[in-house]
Enzyme design. Structure first.
Site, PDB file in Angstrom:
ATOM      1  N   LYS A 180      50.682  64.309  32.340  1.00 15.72           N
ATOM      2  CA  LYS A 180      49.268  64.728  32.349  1.00 15.72           C
ATOM      3  C   LYS A 180      48.949  65.459  31.048  1.00 15.72           C
ATOM      4  O   LYS A 180      49.430  66.561  30.804  1.00 15.72           O
ATOM      5  CB  LYS A 180      48.962  65.671  33.527  1.00 15.72           C
ATOM      6  CG  LYS A 180      47.447  65.811  33.674  1.00 15.72           C
ATOM      7  CD  LYS A 180      46.982  67.057  34.369  1.00 15.72           C
ATOM      8  CE  LYS A 180      46.822  68.265  33.495  1.00 15.72           C
ATOM      9  NZ  LYS A 180      45.782  68.186  32.452  1.00 15.72           N
ATOM     10  N   GLU A 189      48.324  86.797  23.680  1.00 20.11           N
ATOM     11  CA  GLU A 189      48.258  85.670  22.759  1.00 20.11           C
ATOM     12  C   GLU A 189      46.784  85.382  22.417  1.00 20.11           C
ATOM     13  O   GLU A 189      45.986  85.116  23.306  1.00 20.11           O
ATOM     14  CB  GLU A 189      48.863  84.467  23.489  1.00 20.11           C
ATOM     15  CG  GLU A 189      49.372  83.412  22.595  1.00 20.11           C
ATOM     16  CD  GLU A 189      49.992  82.255  23.371  1.00 20.11           C
ATOM     17  OE1 GLU A 189      49.739  82.118  24.579  1.00 20.11           O
ATOM     18  OE2 GLU A 189      50.721  81.490  22.740  1.00 20.11           O
TER      19      GLU A 189
HETATM   20  P1  NAD Z   1      47.207  76.006  29.775  1.00 20.79           P
HETATM   21  O1  NAD Z   1      48.383  76.636  30.407  1.00 20.79           O
HETATM   22  O2  NAD Z   1      45.863  76.475  30.154  1.00 20.79           O
HETATM   23  O3  NAD Z   1      47.213  74.437  30.041  1.00 20.79           O
HETATM   24  C1  NAD Z   1      48.323  73.640  29.718  1.00 20.79           C
HETATM   25  C2  NAD Z   1      48.306  72.434  30.594  1.00 20.79           C
HETATM   26  O4  NAD Z   1      48.502  72.856  31.946  1.00 20.79           O
HETATM   27  C3  NAD Z   1      47.008  71.634  30.595  1.00 20.79           C
HETATM   28  O5  NAD Z   1      47.320  70.260  30.655  1.00 20.79           O
HETATM   29  C4  NAD Z   1      46.343  72.071  31.889  1.00 20.79           C
HETATM   30  O6  NAD Z   1      45.481  71.111  32.433  1.00 20.79           O
HETATM   31  C5  NAD Z   1      47.538  72.264  32.795  1.00 20.79           C
HETATM   32  N1  NAD Z   1      47.335  73.164  33.921  1.00 20.79           N
HETATM   33  C6  NAD Z   1      46.412  74.151  34.074  1.00 20.79           C
HETATM   34  N2  NAD Z   1      46.542  74.732  35.282  1.00 20.79           N
HETATM   35  C7  NAD Z   1      47.569  74.105  35.900  1.00 20.79           C
HETATM   36  C8  NAD Z   1      48.205  74.282  37.166  1.00 20.79           C
HETATM   37  N3  NAD Z   1      47.800  75.205  38.034  1.00 20.79           N
HETATM   38  N4  NAD Z   1      49.258  73.497  37.470  1.00 20.79           N
HETATM   39  C9  NAD Z   1      49.711  72.569  36.600  1.00 20.79           C
HETATM   40  N5  NAD Z   1      49.136  72.356  35.395  1.00 20.79           N
HETATM   41  C10 NAD Z   1      48.078  73.112  35.055  1.00 20.79           C
HETATM   42  O7  NAD Z   1      47.457  76.137  28.212  1.00 20.79           O
HETATM   43  P2  NAD Z   1      46.541  75.604  27.044  1.00 20.79           P
HETATM   44  O8  NAD Z   1      45.419  76.560  26.881  1.00 20.79           O
HETATM   45  O9  NAD Z   1      46.243  74.156  27.211  1.00 20.79           O
HETATM   46  O10 NAD Z   1      47.554  75.672  25.808  1.00 20.79           O
HETATM   47  C11 NAD Z   1      47.806  76.797  25.106  1.00 20.79           C
HETATM   48  C12 NAD Z   1      49.080  77.470  25.595  1.00 20.79           C
HETATM   49  O11 NAD Z   1      50.195  76.602  25.462  1.00 20.79           O
HETATM   50  C13 NAD Z   1      49.419  78.684  24.777  1.00 20.79           C
HETATM   51  O12 NAD Z   1      49.820  79.717  25.628  1.00 20.79           O
HETATM   52  C14 NAD Z   1      50.581  78.213  23.916  1.00 20.79           C
HETATM   53  O13 NAD Z   1      51.398  79.241  23.449  1.00 20.79           O
HETATM   54  C15 NAD Z   1      51.271  77.298  24.832  1.00 20.79           C
HETATM   55  N6  NAD Z   1      52.141  76.366  24.091  1.00 20.79           N
HETATM   56  C16 NAD Z   1      53.484  76.560  24.126  1.00 20.79           C
HETATM   57  C17 NAD Z   1      54.321  75.729  23.412  1.00 20.79           C
HETATM   58  C18 NAD Z   1      55.808  75.921  23.433  1.00 20.79           C
HETATM   59  O14 NAD Z   1      56.517  74.984  23.075  1.00 20.79           O
HETATM   60  N7  NAD Z   1      56.315  77.078  23.832  1.00 20.79           N
HETATM   61  C19 NAD Z   1      53.798  74.673  22.670  1.00 20.79           C
HETATM   62  C20 NAD Z   1      52.419  74.514  22.643  1.00 20.79           C
HETATM   63  C21 NAD Z   1      51.599  75.373  23.368  1.00 20.79           C
END
Ligand code: NAD
Length: 506
Positions: free
Chosen positions: A201, A410
């Site tokens: 997804k 963050e």
């Molecule tokens: P997010 O956690 O809001 O969303 C990430 C993904 O999770 C999206 O596809 C979203 O639709 C899905 N999601 C949301 N709620 C969910 C749930 N309850 N159950 C399952 N999936 C769900 O994060 P974002 O705003 O899209 O991305 C930014 C974040 O990602 C930042 O915190 C960043 O640091 C992190 N990130 C980490 C890495 C790493 O390798 N450590 C790499 C890239 C981004």
């Protein structure tokens, strides 16, 4: 209309026209569907959502909004594909397939880069780098597929004990919006290499490059081996990460959602890999070469518009170099070319959405209220032609208390927070004083100091005199609340396989 405002209007039109043309060439017409069991299908609910171009705020595409019913179908397809075919493929066959996928990406770098730049807003030179690196990860795991072996265990005579590594079966993967194509590659390549089937997804903000990847490679993979369910987190992500037939969950995103994913996995005792948030420190030592240090810090902070989980957002400058460094750093930040990310000179594009730009600026506002000094930036860039876009100017803040919310949380935008240090131990204590532990940077000409700091900082990756380097093979992942597990390396295959012991009485 004054000459000045006419030129603003003209430039705005040029940008919009460029984006519309690029979109019409790179993005297929019509609503994008889900990809389940080798077929493009509508979502069960018939619902769709729009994905927008954050540079112009125009709609790029309409995309199917998957829900639990679609996830069920995709997981069932992945399960059948695993049992009927994929589990029996040899490592050699999977290697061939992954190499073919790498070649397909390499053959269309410009299209993939354009799609990510339109959908995410990242500068085109960075999207191109993402596409090359994505292909390279497929090549890396194509090779690694050949080395998932077990071991024999010395035991009493008359017995033979050996271990083998078996794939889990169906893997559920959820990715964020900051590196849309690259995150898809980080997830899909090791899962398939290890012999699993996948339901992926993508983030709702940036589904388009994952859709294009599947379109490009659908003839390479047997039906059901890779399934794509676009949609929102609660509606599509949560049903996937809590699905009882998903035997392994790999999630990249925020720590807050990562905790939910881990709780859901507890219900079914499912193995999870979590790549979560960061608040990484970059330490500049007194002997650092200022020019080099500024170059590294610019990359650490402003690459991908600050939307990197690894972003070096807490900058610890030794008092001896601070003045010279800050002068050069503020000048470099003000010199950064902010603008249309489709132009190759651009170094800083818009954030992924207006909502995300507002979130970033909310932290800056909070810093202002806390009487911090804003050395540069602190708002939208001063160019009316960019007013429709989700732009945030490169921002450098000093004077925040390390316990304050803008320092602890963050920000995920182009906002650097500066601290001065003299005492090494006190600096290390602050550098480690956050919930996160994803990455860090150390800048010094002295290798002993570099090693000492690299050992003292709690982080999964420490870069010395460089930043954001991700050679395939180098394990990447977080300490503390930045995650569990390591990606991009040989050990990643261990996260996608489980050990079976076979104990034979001869
Ligand atoms: P997010 O956690 O809001 O969303 C990430 C993904 O999770 C999206 O596809 C979203 O639709 C899905 N999601 C949301 N709620 C969910 C749930 N309850 N159950 C399952 N999936 C769900 O994060 P974002 O705003 O899209 O991305 C930014 C974040 O990602 C930042 O915190 C960043 O640091 C992190 N990130 C980490 C890495 C790493 O390798 N450590 C790499 C890239 C981004």
């Amino acid at each position: 209309m004054s000459t000045e405002s006419a030129s603003v209007e003209e430039r705005k039109n040029v940008i919009e026209q460029r984006h519309r043309e690029a979109a019409s060439e790179a993005i297929p017409e019509g609503p994008a569907k889900l990809y389940v069991d080798g077929e493009w299908v509508e979502s069960a609910s018939g619902e769709t959502f729009e994905t927008r171009d954050p540079t112009t705020n125009e709609v790029l595409a309409t995309v199917a909004a998957g829900t639990a019913e679609d996830v069920d179908r995709a997981v069932a397809a992945a399960q059948s594909a695993y049992e009927d075919e994929w589990a029996d493929t040899s490592a050699r066959e999977r290697q061939g397939i992954l190499n073919e996928i790498a070649g397909r990406i390499e053959g269309r770098i410009d299209e993939f880069a354009t799609i990510d730049t339109l959908d995410n807003g990242k500068p085109i030179r960075e999207s191109r780098a993402d596409a090359y690196i994505a292909a390279d990860y497929f090549r890396y795991f194509a090779g690694a597929a050949r080395r998932t072996g077990g071991e024999t265990v010395p035991t009493e005579s008359g017995k033979h004990v050996e271990t083998i590594r078996e794939p889990y079966g169906v893997v559920g993967q959820v990715i964020p919006w900051n590196f849309p194509l690259l995150m898809a590659a980080w997830k899909i390549a090791p899962a398939l290499a290890a012999g699993n089937t996948v339901v992926l997804k993508p983030a709702e903000e940036t589904p388009l490059s994952a859709l294009e990847l599947v379109r490009e490679i659908e003839d390479v993979l047997p039906d059901g081996v890779l399934n794509l369910v676009t949609g929102f987190g609660e509606e599509a992500g949560a049903p996937l990460t809590s699905h009882p037939d998903v035997r392994k969950v790999a999630f990249t995103g925020s720590t807050a959602v990562g905790k939910e994913v881990m709780k859901a996995a507890a219900e079914t005792i499912t193995d999870v890999t979590l790549e979560l948030g960061g608040k990484s420190p970059v330490v500049v030592f007194p002997d650092a070469d200022v020019e080099r240090a500024v170059r590294v810090v610019m990359l650490a902070m402003f690459y991908n518009t600050g939307e990197c989980c690894t972003a070096g957002t807490r900058l610890f400058l030794h008092a001896d170099v601070k003045e010279a460094f800050m002068e050069a750093f503020v000048a470099a930040a003000e010199d950064l070319t902010v603008g249309d990310p489709l132009e190759k000179e651009t170094r800083l594009g818009p954030k992924v959405s207006r909502e995300q730009a507002e979130r970033t600026l909310g932290f800056v506002e909070e810093a202002r209220e806390l009487d911090a000094t804003i050395h540069t930036g602190g708002g939208a860039p001063d160019d009316e032609a960019l007013a429709e876009g989700a732009f945030v100017a490169p921002t450098i803040i000093e004077g925040l208390n390390h316990d304050s919310r803008p320092v602890q949380e963050e920000i995920f935008g182009p906002v650097e927070e500066v601290f001065e240090w003299t005492d090494y131990e006190a600096m290390i204590e602050l550098a480690n004083d956050v919930d996160y532990g994803l990455a860090a940077g150390v800048i010094t000409e002295d290798l002993d100091r570099a090693y000492e700091a690299a050992h003292d900082i709690e982080a999964g990756t420490v870069w010395v005199n460089q930043y954001n380097d991700f050679p395939p093979g180098m394990p990447f992942g977080g300490f503390k609340q930045s995650g569990i597990g390591r990606e991009n390396a040989a050990e990643t295959l261990e996260h996608y396989t489980q050990t079976k012991s076979i104990d034979i009485d001869l």
